[in-house]
Structure formats: C-alpha cells, structure tokens
Design an enzyme around this catalytic site. Sequence first.
Site, PDB file in Angstrom:
ATOM      1  CG  ASP A   1      -1.790   1.191   1.356  1.00 25.84           C
ATOM      2  OD1 ASP A   1      -2.658   1.362   0.489  1.00 25.84           O
ATOM      3  OD2 ASP A   1      -1.599   1.980   2.301  1.00 25.84           O
TER       4      ASP A   1
ATOM      5  CD  GLU B   1      -2.215   2.245  -3.405  1.00 27.73           C
ATOM      6  OE1 GLU B   1      -3.369   2.621  -3.690  1.00 27.73           O
ATOM      7  OE2 GLU B   1      -1.805   2.152  -2.231  1.00 27.73           O
TER       8      GLU B   1
END
Length: 704
Positions: free
Chosen positions: A343, A379
Amino acid sequence: MEVWPGSAYPLGATFDGTGTNFALYSDVADKVELCLFDDDGREERVAVNELDGFVWHCYLPQVQPGQKYGFRVHGPHDPEQGQRCNPNKLLLDPYAKAVHGEIEWNQALFGYNFGDETSRNDEDSAQYMMLGVVVNPFFDWDGDRKPKTPYHDSVIYEAHVKGLTELHPDVPEEQRGTYAGVAHPSVISHLQKLGITAIELMPVHQFVNDSTLQDKGLANYWGYNTIGFFAPQNTYSSTGDLGGQCQEFKAMVRELHRAGIEVILDVVYNHTAEGNHLGPTVSFRGIDNAAYYRLVEDDQQYYMDYTGTGNSLNVRNPHSLQLLMDSLRYWATEMHVDGFRFDLASTLAREFYDVDRLSTFFDLVQQDPVVSQCKLIAEPWDVGPGGYQVGNFPALWTEWNGMYRDTVRDFWRGEPSTLGEFASRLTGSADLYEHSGRRPVASINFVTAHDGFTLRDLVSYNEKRNEANGEDNNDGESHNRSWNCGVEGPTKKKNVLALRARQQRNFLTTLLLSQGVPMILHGDEVGRTQQGNNNTYCQDSEISWMHWDEVDEDLLEFTSRLMNLRAEHPTFRRRRFFDGRPVRRGEGEKLPDIVWLDPASSTLSQEDWDTSFARSIAVYLNGDGIHGRDERGQHIYDNSFLLLFNAHDETVKFTIPAEEYSPEWETVIDTAAKNDAVATRTIKADGEVSVAGKAAVVLKSLSA
C-alpha cells in the site's frame, strides 16, 4: 517468576517448546518492564535487565503459548525532541505474533490531556489496551507446497476476508467473516470455477478501529490502519484470539494452496495506527518514537506525513527496516504466503525527501533470498510531492497500473482521443515498463479495485453516493470516469440494463485479454453493487459485503468463459512485448506479431491514431510460433486472434482481413450476444462482422 538472560534475537516473543524468549528494541529506553496478564486482567511486571545492541531481552522458562503480555518503557519524555516514553502507557510488542482484544478508546491511551497537546498524561492505559499473545509456532502443514504460478499465467482476485464470506449461505455461520470462511470448499470452488490463481487479501495485519468512526457507529472495514505487522487480524478468527488466529490463518493458506491458489497480502508498511502527534501511545511511539517514525527535522514534536494518515514509517532507520524485512520473511516462511501488495509503496522509497528508486528498502528486498522470490506488487503512489511513480519501480516489482484503469474506463465511455493510449494499455504498457528491463507482467491491470466503484456501479452511476459514511458525501473520489448508461442508479428500463450488462462484459473482456496480469475485484464477476458508494472504508455492513443470493449467473458464466479463453491461449499471456515488425511488409513476408487495423481492414496510419473521433479499432494477434519455447524447447504455437472493439454508440461493420491472416474465423466472444449464441458463428476472410454499439467481438482463427 523465574527469569533467565535469554537472547537478543529473534525480536518479539518466541516459544521454543519449553519456555519463551522476549526481546524488544529501544535505543532510548532507560528501563524496560515485561508485563504479564492473567485471565482476570491481573498484571505481573518482570524487569528486563539484559541489553545487547539496544535490544532488551529475557527468557521465562514457565511462560507458555496463550500468555498475554505487553511492555512498559521508561525513558525520556520530551516531545519537542521527538521523545515520548511514558511507563504509564502499556505498549504492544511490535513483533507480537498474535493480539488479544481490541483497543477501548479512553483518555488514558494518550500521552497528553485532551485540549492541551503540550501537557503530559500519566493515567495507566493497561485496562484499555490490546495485548500481545505468545503463540505456538508449530503447525501441521501436511506437505504444503506453494503453487508458484508464473506471473504470465496469473489472475488475481482482490478480496476482503469478511466481505467475501459474511453472507455466504454454504459457510457455517460461526465461520462467516473469517479465515476459515475463505478456506471453505464452497468459496474455493467459486474461485476455481472462475480460474483464479491468486487471492489478494485486503489487510489482515492486526489493525485498530478508529475512535472517530466508532463514534459515528461505523468501523474501519478495509483495515489500512495497522498496529501489528506480524499478527493476523484477530476479529477474522473463528477460533478465538489467544493464538487460534495464527493456526486458522495457516489452515486457510494450506487449503488454498491445495486448490492451486496463491495467497497475496495487501500490506501497509507506510504508516501505523498511532497517527500524528495527537494520536494514542500504544506501541512504536512509546518504545522509540524517533526510530520508528519520520519526524519534522526542525520541530520533532510533529510527524512527516506522506500517507494522509498522520505519520510515515522511518525507512531511514535500520531497525525500522529490520522490522519490515523480518515481517515480510515471517509471512513468507512461517505463514507460507506467496506475495505482497504494498500500500502506498512510494512512501517506502522516501529515504530522504524525494521518492528514491534506489532507496535502502528496495536494495534489501532485491538481495533477500526469501522476499525477492515472492510476488511483489507496488501501489506506485502516495500523497506526498512526486509520489505518483507508475512505471518507475525496480525490476523485481510489478505495479498496480493506474493508467490502465483510467484509459480503459475512458475508452468504453466514449471519451475522444483515447485510441492510442488504449492500444498501449491493451498490449502491456511497454511505454511504462520496457525501459527498465521489465516485461508485460510488470503491469497489474485492473478496472476496479476496493477503492472506488464496483464494476456494476461503474456502469450505473455518474456520481458517488457516500452519504452512509457520515461525511455529507464529501469523501471519496469525485472524478470516477464512470458512465451510468443514461439513468443514474437503479432502473427498470430494459434498454439501460442491457447496455449496462454489455459494458460490464466489455470491461471484463478488455481486462482478461490484455497483456499483463489481470486483477478482478471480488464480486465484479457476479454484479456486486455498493449502491454507488465508492469509498466503503468504513462500511462493515451489507453495503460492502458480497450478496451471494443476488448473483448475476449470466455474468459469472461469461467471466468464466473469458478466463478459460485466456488460460487456453498463450497469445493473451505473452512473456515479451510485441515487436510489430515488419511495419511495412514486402510481398510474401511473414505477418508481424501484432497488426492494428481500422474497420475497413486497412492498417492504421499515424493520422488514424491521432483522430479525436476514432473509437473503433481491430487488433490482430499472431499466434504463429511467436510465444517462445516450452519446457522441452519446442516452439509454442497458438491460434491467431482478431479483437474488434467498438466504443461508438452505433453499430460498426468491420471487414475481416485477407486470407493471409486466416482463411476462416470463429466467433468466441461477442459482448452484445447471449452466452449461448456465440460459438457457432464462423466468418471467412474478407467477410464482414457487425459489432454492436459499445461492444467487443473476439474472433479465433480456425487454424493454429
């Protein structure tokens, strides 16, 4: 309590079959106390006197699995200098392998008095804290072997442990919303029918439920608020939170592996749940604040925030880096997971200020013999300056391709000037990845993900509907590149419903037949809706859960056919980028591996690519021995394919190319046709195919 010196390694609580070793890193501590809790909440404090290399350690021969514990750290308390030790605050072990209970929000959890951030609060926080648990590391893996599916054969399914299973009628009620629910045969059977090779679980590291959400009657559903990087989230366990969550998680992985499905974890190493300077003191902050967090250099009472969550982990500190690498290795070796999706991964590259592609974290991953062999998905952005880094991660890494999502959405809603970009994304985004020595599989292609509309909502709403989140619809992305097909939200108009169904099939066809690695959001294959909510981070409710009694069977069957088509034909799973040569062919020369054609079957010119109103295109994918060699060194041959895309509103007639491409073609996909009305249609060279408005047709050559 008998106390032995123990060892400084490994960190955390480690049961060796007899007793338990405890080890805690703190550079700033003057004194450390290990706090043991019985079932009635009574606390026994044990002085940790051994110190090696800033690691405090001891061995307790009487402590067994199931023991609840925490730490108290004595040391300097000077927030302006970045020091926030306070022995009145019980602290969760950063290396805890399991966590008991949840935080009960109270003033005592905070190091200051509400209303005066410069004050010091000395209330004892123990009764409001979650506790670490000593776990039994032994588990019968029964010969478990990781599937090790190559990237080019992979199809990823992004799912939420609870959302996927909470309403499944075949899962026993006590297992719904848990790891055991994910491992249930009915859930695994669904994944196998689809052809999924990897399930990417949204955060399962122990996270904290935000007080601000609880006050509104909501919850942190997504889980991007980690506090324990080694502990499986305890609320996803059907077997209790005294170590049972670890055994249950391992059993889930074992069953998925038996079905040939890899397990990828969405991990949040960029920040923790302690937030900014106004957040609670529950772990890292009270252990060694400056070591674990990036602080503002000229005013260290404040935190650098590249994540929008209040803090950023300090990837410049070797002990923070050790925490990340130890955590990754633990999940790969002890929990047998196959990969990680990072993330806001750009934050991990901020060794100094700017995003640094060659930062220490990526060097450590590159040389680590365990982690480097896992699937590594970035990401590739954060909220800091220069944070959007699609295409810029190192060679080992794959990336969520946000450009793919945006381009494919724009193309199918009919935006002008998208043809060239669409072609790049369809063929693996060579413009983003080829320069760094990577291949098409570096692109994790997706149209929808947890953050945003579901696929059904993408074709049903122009505007978000987030009122249930309690923020007056101000949260979530406003520019969704969505199109409601003429009516906002639910409708009974048959023509609108038919168009929406076709658009969903268009998106899935594009996604699953693009070069790269496709990722499907759980429920998109059955028409899951969130009623227009595009930010369900706080919706632990039926808004977010998958409704298994409302399955769109036609869409599910269509998706399965697409998956089978992809799996059966290496043309859609190329290991290298297209070459496209020769661009200008002489008579008798072999066809290129890819040819772009207009509806009249003429090769596209530069002017055609630049035409703003062009929304229809055909692409020929050559299957004639261009896929390399198999394990025996033999050339891989496949059928050739002709993909016809029509993003216009009206029907467009496509001329089939000359016989040299193929004498005859068979229709295998038509997004405007019913599932059972496709496979029998054949078309000869130089014939015509009518492609309905907003539709795609896939033709397969009848000779390989």
